[in-house]
Design a protein around this motif. Sequence first.
Motif, PDB file in Angstrom:
ATOM      1  N   SER A   7     -14.105  -0.809   4.923  1.00  0.00           N
ATOM      2  CA  SER A   7     -14.201   0.675   4.462  1.00  0.00           C
ATOM      3  C   SER A   7     -15.222   1.436   5.936  1.00  0.00           C
ATOM      4  N   GLY A   8     -14.151   2.954   6.232  1.00  0.00           N
ATOM      5  CA  GLY A   8     -14.741   3.684   6.906  1.00  0.00           C
ATOM      6  C   GLY A   8     -16.205   4.171   7.024  1.00  0.00           C
ATOM      7  N   VAL A   9     -16.414   4.700   5.694  1.00  0.00           N
ATOM      8  CA  VAL A   9     -18.306   5.390   5.807  1.00  0.00           C
ATOM      9  C   VAL A   9     -19.033   4.338   5.258  1.00  0.00           C
ATOM     10  N   LEU A  10     -19.361   3.489   4.469  1.00  0.00           N
ATOM     11  CA  LEU A  10     -19.696   2.619   3.372  1.00  0.00           C
ATOM     12  C   LEU A  10     -20.155   1.253   4.758  1.00  0.00           C
ATOM     13  N   LYS A  11     -18.946   1.094   4.855  1.00  0.00           N
ATOM     14  CA  LYS A  11     -18.106  -0.528   6.137  1.00  0.00           C
ATOM     15  C   LYS A  11     -18.488  -1.431   5.467  1.00  0.00           C
ATOM     16  N   ARG A  12     -18.454  -0.997   3.853  1.00  0.00           N
ATOM     17  CA  ARG A  12     -18.494  -2.485   3.018  1.00  0.00           C
ATOM     18  C   ARG A  12     -17.225  -2.906   3.155  1.00  0.00           C
ATOM     19  N   LYS A  13     -17.235  -4.721   3.659  1.00  0.00           N
ATOM     20  CA  LYS A  13     -16.329  -5.744   4.507  1.00  0.00           C
ATOM     21  C   LYS A  13     -15.864  -6.484   2.671  1.00  0.00           C
ATOM     22  N   ILE A  14     -14.931  -6.723   3.274  1.00  0.00           N
ATOM     23  CA  ILE A  14     -13.914  -7.337   1.720  1.00  0.00           C
ATOM     24  C   ILE A  14     -13.198  -8.651   1.786  1.00  0.00           C
ATOM     25  N   THR A  15     -13.579  -9.809   1.788  1.00  0.00           N
ATOM     26  CA  THR A  15     -12.161 -10.573   1.947  1.00  0.00           C
ATOM     27  C   THR A  15     -11.274 -11.021   0.515  1.00  0.00           C
ATOM     28  N   GLU A  16      -9.834 -10.913   0.585  1.00  0.00           N
ATOM     29  CA  GLU A  16      -8.925 -11.204  -0.160  1.00  0.00           C
ATOM     30  C   GLU A  16      -7.770 -12.325   0.360  1.00  0.00           C
ATOM     31  N   ARG A  17      -7.399 -13.406  -0.455  1.00  0.00           N
ATOM     32  CA  ARG A  17      -6.433 -14.192  -0.587  1.00  0.00           C
ATOM     33  C   ARG A  17      -5.423 -14.488  -1.676  1.00  0.00           C
ATOM     34  N   GLY A  18      -4.239 -14.606  -1.264  1.00  0.00           N
ATOM     35  CA  GLY A  18      -3.129 -14.951  -1.524  1.00  0.00           C
ATOM     36  C   GLY A  18      -2.009 -14.868  -1.253  1.00  0.00           C
ATOM     37  N   THR A  19      -0.727 -14.494  -2.100  1.00  0.00           N
ATOM     38  CA  THR A  19       0.040 -15.454  -1.506  1.00  0.00           C
ATOM     39  C   THR A  19       1.578 -13.327  -2.058  1.00  0.00           C
ATOM     40  N   LEU A  20       1.862 -13.818  -0.947  1.00  0.00           N
ATOM     41  CA  LEU A  20       3.356 -13.026  -1.099  1.00  0.00           C
ATOM     42  C   LEU A  20       4.889 -13.136  -1.189  1.00  0.00           C
ATOM     43  N   GLN A  21       5.936 -12.101  -1.652  1.00  0.00           N
ATOM     44  CA  GLN A  21       6.639 -12.083  -1.721  1.00  0.00           C
ATOM     45  C   GLN A  21       7.473 -11.428  -1.863  1.00  0.00           C
ATOM     46  N   VAL A  22       8.597 -10.915  -0.796  1.00  0.00           N
ATOM     47  CA  VAL A  22       9.092  -9.584  -0.107  1.00  0.00           C
ATOM     48  C   VAL A  22      10.862  -9.628  -0.397  1.00  0.00           C
ATOM     49  N   LYS A  23      10.830  -8.815  -0.730  1.00  0.00           N
ATOM     50  CA  LYS A  23      13.213  -8.816  -1.442  1.00  0.00           C
ATOM     51  C   LYS A  23      13.239  -7.440  -0.759  1.00  0.00           C
ATOM     52  N   LYS A  24      13.846  -7.380  -0.161  1.00  0.00           N
ATOM     53  CA  LYS A  24      14.677  -6.212   0.120  1.00  0.00           C
ATOM     54  C   LYS A  24      16.429  -6.087  -0.704  1.00  0.00           C
ATOM     55  N   PRO A  25      16.313  -4.172  -0.694  1.00  0.00           N
ATOM     56  CA  PRO A  25      15.364  -3.401  -0.862  1.00  0.00           C
ATOM     57  C   PRO A  25      14.135  -2.652  -1.386  1.00  0.00           C
ATOM     58  N   GLY A  26      13.409  -3.262  -0.640  1.00  0.00           N
ATOM     59  CA  GLY A  26      11.749  -2.657  -1.587  1.00  0.00           C
ATOM     60  C   GLY A  26      11.115  -3.348  -2.754  1.00  0.00           C
ATOM     61  N   LYS A  27      11.095  -4.661  -2.708  1.00  0.00           N
ATOM     62  CA  LYS A  27      10.797  -5.698  -3.541  1.00  0.00           C
ATOM     63  C   LYS A  27      10.190  -6.394  -2.457  1.00  0.00           C
ATOM     64  N   MET A  28       8.896  -6.528  -3.661  1.00  0.00           N
ATOM     65  CA  MET A  28       7.242  -7.316  -3.067  1.00  0.00           C
ATOM     66  C   MET A  28       6.600  -7.260  -3.617  1.00  0.00           C
ATOM     67  N   ARG A  29       5.529  -8.432  -3.624  1.00  0.00           N
ATOM     68  CA  ARG A  29       4.933  -9.139  -4.789  1.00  0.00           C
ATOM     69  C   ARG A  29       3.622  -9.654  -4.363  1.00  0.00           C
ATOM     70  N   TRP A  30       2.482  -8.884  -4.233  1.00  0.00           N
ATOM     71  CA  TRP A  30       1.199  -9.806  -3.487  1.00  0.00           C
ATOM     72  C   TRP A  30       0.574 -10.359  -5.205  1.00  0.00           C
ATOM     73  N   ASP A  31       0.514 -11.744  -5.202  1.00  0.00           N
ATOM     74  CA  ASP A  31      -0.606 -12.320  -6.181  1.00  0.00           C
ATOM     75  C   ASP A  31      -1.932 -12.514  -5.361  1.00  0.00           C
ATOM     76  N   TYR A  32      -2.909 -12.052  -5.966  1.00  0.00           N
ATOM     77  CA  TYR A  32      -3.752 -12.113  -5.015  1.00  0.00           C
ATOM     78  C   TYR A  32      -5.126 -13.312  -6.345  1.00  0.00           C
ATOM     79  N   THR A  33      -5.666 -14.288  -5.338  1.00  0.00           N
ATOM     80  CA  THR A  33      -6.084 -15.248  -6.136  1.00  0.00           C
ATOM     81  C   THR A  33      -7.487 -15.439  -5.983  1.00  0.00           C
ATOM     82  N   SER A  34      -7.863 -15.589  -5.209  1.00  0.00           N
ATOM     83  CA  SER A  34      -9.695 -14.988  -4.606  1.00  0.00           C
ATOM     84  C   SER A  34     -10.294 -13.960  -3.443  1.00  0.00           C
ATOM     85  N   PRO A  35     -11.553 -13.130  -4.163  1.00  0.00           N
ATOM     86  CA  PRO A  35     -12.257 -14.018  -5.601  1.00  0.00           C
ATOM     87  C   PRO A  35     -11.851 -13.614  -6.742  1.00  0.00           C
ATOM     88  N   GLU A  36     -10.880 -12.486  -6.849  1.00  0.00           N
ATOM     89  CA  GLU A  36     -10.598 -12.040  -8.300  1.00  0.00           C
ATOM     90  C   GLU A  36      -9.250 -11.904  -8.245  1.00  0.00           C
TER      91      GLU A  36
END
Length: 220
Positions: free
Chosen positions: A53-82
């Motif tokens: 973040s720009g104001v608080l300088k808070r840092k977060i690291t997240e991980r997961g998998t991504l799927q995309v299909k045109k036009p305009g379809k996408m899916r972000w599955d976050y697996t960690s930390p939540e």
Amino acid sequence: MRRVALLATAIAAVLTISTSAQAPSASEVASALQDKYNQVRDFSADFTQEWESGVLKRKITERGTLQVKKPGKMRWDYTSPEKKLFVSDGTNLYLWEPANNQVTASAVPKQDEATTAVLFLVGKGNLTRDFNVSFLPNVPAGMYGLRLEPKLPERDYDWLQLVVDQKTMQIRTLTAGDRQGGQSTFIFSKFKENIGLSDNAFNFKIPRGADVVRTDKSNP
């Protein structure tokens, strides 16, 4: 929803993958990326997102998998930390946070309301037309680095930066910067392009009992 907007930005840039190995100028690299973007119908990848973040300088690291299909379809599955899920079915955007059982929903922006990043999702954006492109300094050996500054003001970000492998022309990192000084860096791996993703992967059913918050006047 600012981080969701940056996700859309990320998708727009990830689709601009090129097979061109020679590009003597930043604009020619961008043109090659655009050519490849036009050929990509769908893809999947693993990602790591580092958010500061720009104001608080808070840092977060997240991980997961991504799927995309045109036009305009996408899916972000976050697996960690939540676990959480961000889906666009081409008509609506959904962000589900299982820990709170809350769904944030909105309509996909209309073309005249969409940012340049969203226009890339529907196949109407153009890197050299919509951005001022220059090379980044101090890029690791064997990489191209591009800085993309929108020619018209964008409400969700000020600039994008891409680092691309010169041999495979796959994007290694994407950084998006917003007006509050925040940065979101995506590190991508395990790309699979044009694999014939099913539309079913982008269907979203609101979980039973979930609190639904709409950020527009559209119906779910």
